[in-house]
Design an enzyme around this catalytic site. Structure first.
Site, PDB file in Angstrom:
ATOM      1  N   ILE A 290       0.394  -1.217  -0.111  1.00 41.17           N
ATOM      2  CA  ILE A 290       0.099  -0.161   0.114  1.00 41.17           C
ATOM      3  C   ILE A 290       1.330   1.139   0.188  1.00 41.17           C
ATOM      4  O   ILE A 290       2.127   1.369   1.176  1.00 41.17           O
ATOM      5  CB  ILE A 290      -0.764  -0.109   1.167  1.00 41.17           C
ATOM      6  CG1 ILE A 290      -1.808   1.127   0.963  1.00 41.17           C
ATOM      7  CG2 ILE A 290      -0.335  -0.081   2.771  1.00 41.17           C
ATOM      8  CD1 ILE A 290      -2.823   1.391   2.215  1.00 41.17           C
ATOM      9  N   SER A 291       1.016   1.484  -0.766  1.00 40.89           N
ATOM     10  CA  SER A 291       1.672   3.181  -1.318  1.00 40.89           C
ATOM     11  C   SER A 291       1.847   3.945  -0.299  1.00 40.89           C
ATOM     12  O   SER A 291       0.555   4.267   1.038  1.00 40.89           O
ATOM     13  CB  SER A 291       0.793   3.799  -2.362  1.00 40.89           C
ATOM     14  OG  SER A 291       1.651   2.952  -3.260  1.00 40.89           O
TER      15      SER A 291
END
Length: 681
Positions: free
Chosen positions: A346-347
């Site tokens: 998840i960035s």
């Protein structure tokens, strides 16, 4: 015999020089900056405290030049000097403060260098437990120390009964372990343990002689708070640990006495504690703070995206992470391959915000996202296109799709659907799309998805240019070609398992240190030769190009990616003799069995401090390649440089590729499916 037993004055303390260091976004010191700072302080006596997203550094002599370099390298945002006020009474008086400084300085180098590493909390428990035993505390006195720590931290709710016993058992095992016998310790670990034990013994003697101004257990609790801070353990985890320590001493489960004897030690186990404890940390406040930070930094600009960030609960999409960790500006890995390489994450929220601003999704839009991950970005898109719009998010792994579906359902994102498939192939059955967003990196344009956009649609896609140089492009049609309406520097986990895979080969450099090299299929490189490349003689070449504080590196990187046949590759890591231009590592040019990486050297002129760019070559043609890279940097500085406007980009596929021309053919990047042209102003 220690001098305090003769009632002599405590040893003279240095006049500690203090600086408060700020970091980009006030997000705290990054692992790269921490490693750089720790290495640069080798041989100095220093200690530090993490405070308000920065560091308060105390050294035995000024290090202003070092900190200026850290700022120039963009590893820190700035620093200011200050006056150090020691908490002398809190640590038991002058003698107690002298002991505290000794343990601070013994622990600080490793604690700083290990920023971001796993198991920092567990290492801290081992060190503190060594101190408590050396101070002669019995199991119930140890429990009282943990109770005092808990009194200084937010209240918590106990974990679920099913997980409570396992968590307490793990805590008890760590509290009883002989830390010095920890298997495979880092260099200096035994000495670190010895420093905590020595502090415990010396504090016990002070207490016995009536030389402490506070109770021994209160002083030890204060040491714990400072140790957890140095080791970057969040306040919520400190509270959870204190609860577990008290339970291990006084709880209903069978006690396992924490003997003060060093006989029959327990071998420490680094199993993460199953705390599962909810804290009083308010996710809404964390989210509001995150939004405020990104508004100030410019990552969030439009009211619609700001509202989406305020509404969608990021922590609900990464339930295995701390609530606080969910709102830190860092990517959270969620899947690795068999070799330990991260293949999905998840960035970082700042990257998510940047791309969403590029997408420009509006109510009623039909949107395709390639790269579902946890579902967080899709939920944000769903909020932006509601109430009548629709979002489809696609991923290649069944487990990721299932997880994303669970999270989206729990978040009430009823207009978002996660499906299994190849993002590069798109979803023609649900086309056309107003927006297509890739949250995974590609090496070329997946042409299939272009036909799935409406005529005035937008494609947002992180694409590698050459080597490791990548940008997030927002393309819109301009007749038969595509032009960028936005372009941001960004690197994403690569697309895989599909028609447009973008896999790279990691080359580990042999010898000491952890330096490695990123290589890609289009690069001409002898990977076997690269493994020993740093063992060959170095050939340095320095340019006349000067960078000053705040100057960006992205444009010289882009220039070199275009004009060098193999682009630029990331070369992260540290080792003796390797002198990269940043603490995290360097960018390197490759040519078969030869490599040349960027370096810097400091100077000062009438305009102030500067850093001159250099190139260090290794391999059979080291001098030639280093000179080639240096010449290209000097050409960039003469004809473009950091003061010029940003370049533009044009892209075309199929028969339209021939329409794209450039005065200088070096800035035409031909790929199997597309042509990219960089238009320098």
């Amino acid at each position: 015999m220690d001098s305090y037993e003769d009632n002599l004055a405590p040893p003279a303390e240095p006049e500690w020089w203090q600086a408060t260091i700020r970091f980009p976004g006030d997000a705290g010191v990054s692992p790269e900056a921490a490693a750089r700072l720790s290495a640069a302080l080798t041989g100095r006596r220093f200690h530090f405290l993490r405070k308000d997203g920065g560091l308060r550094l105390r050294t035995d002599r000024p290090v202003d030049v070092l900190l200026d370099q850290l700022v120039a390298d963009e590893m820190a945002a700035g620093w200011v000097g200050g006056i150090y006020e020691a908490e002398t009474d809190a640590f038991g008086g002058p003698w107690g403060m002298a002991i505290a400084h000794a343990v601070f300085c013994a622990d600080s180098p490793a604690a700083l260098a290990e920023t971001g590493s796993p198991d920092s909390r567990e290492r801290c428990i081992l060190l503190l437990s060594s101190m408590y035993r050396a101070a002669g505390l019995d199991p119930f006195e140890v429990g009282d120390v943990w109770a005092k720590i808990g009194d200084l931290r937010p209240p918590i709710d106990p974990p679920a009964e099913a997980r409570r016993a396992a968590a307490i058992t793990t805590m008890r095992r760590l509290m009883n372990a002989d830390a010095a016998q920890r298997p495979h310790p880092e260099p200096g670990w035994v000495e670190r343990v010895a420093a905590f034990e020595d502090a415990g013994r010396r504090l016990a003697r002070l207490a016995k002689e009536g030389q402490l101004k506070r109770g021994l257990r209160a002083v030890l609790a204060h040491h714990a708070i400072f140790a957890f801070n140095r080791n970057n353990t969040p306040v919520a985890e400190q509270a959870a640990t204190a609860w577990l320590g008290w339970q291990a001493a006084f709880g209903d489960t069978e006690p396992e006495a924490a003997s003060t004897s060093r006989s029959a030690p327990v071998t420490p186990a680094f199993t993460r504690m199953e705390t599962a404890i909810s804290t009083t940390v308010d996710p809404t406040k964390l989210r509001e703070a995150m939004v405020a930070k990104y508004i100030d930094s410019g990552h969030l600009r439009t009211p619609q995206v700001i509202d989406a960030f305020r509404t969608v609960e990021r922590h609900m999409f990464i339930p295995d992470a701390d609530v606080e960790a969910a709102y830190v500006d860092d990517a959270v890995p969620i899947k690795h391959d068999a070799g330990g390489e991260m293949i999905s994450c998840i960035s970082a929220p700042s990257i998510v915000a940047t791309q969403l601003e590029q997408v420009g999704a509006c109510p009623g839009h039909n949107v395709l996202e390639a790269g579902a991950a946890t579902g967080y970005n899709a939920a944000l898109l769903g909020h932006l296109v509601a109430p009548t719009g629709r979002v489809w998010t696609i991923d290649v792994d069944t487990d990721l799709v299932a997880t994303a579906c669970t999270h989206l359902q729990a978040a009430g994102a009823g207009n978002v659907t996660a499906v299994l498939g190849d993002g590069a192939a798109g979803l023609p059955e649900h086309a056309p799309f107003d927006r297509i967003q890739f949250t995974v990196g590609v090496g070329d344009i997946p042409t299939t998805v272009l036909d799935q956009l409406v005529p005035d649609g937008r494609l947002v896609i992180p694409m590698r240019i050459r080597g490791s140089i990548s940008r997030s492009f927002a393309f819109e049609r301009d007749g038969d070609i595509w032009k960028t309406v936005s372009c941001e520097m960004a690197t994403f986990v690569p697309l895989r398992k599909g028609i447009c895979d973008d896999l790279y080969t990691r080359v580990q450099i042999a010898g000491e240190g952890d330096v490695h090299l990123e290589t890609f299929s289009e690069q001409r490189v002898d990977r076997e030769a690269m493994r020993m490349i740093l063992d060959t003689p170095a050939r340095p070449v320095y340019t006349g190009v000067k960078f000053r504080q705040g100057d960006p590196w992205q444009w010289v990187y882009l220039w070199l990616a275009c004009v060098l046949p193999n682009g630029l590759s990331r070369m992260p890591g540290r080792r003796a003799g390797f002198t990269p231009h940043f603490a995290w590592g360097s960018m390197a040019a490759l040519d078969g069995d030869t490599l040349a990486y960027l370096t810097i050297r400091e100077g000062e002129d009438t305009q102030g401090r500067f850093w001159a760019i250099g190139v260090i070559g290794h391999g059979p043609r080291a001098a030639v390649l280093a000179e080639q890279v240096a010449t290209a940097i000097e050409e960039w500085d003469r004809t473009y440089g950091n003061q010029a406007p940003a370049p533009g980009f044009r892209m075309a596929t199929g028969d339209s590729r021939d329409q794209l021309k450039a005065a200088d053919p070096r800035f035409i990047i031909d790929k199997p499916a597309s042509r990219l042209v960089v238009d320098w102003p």
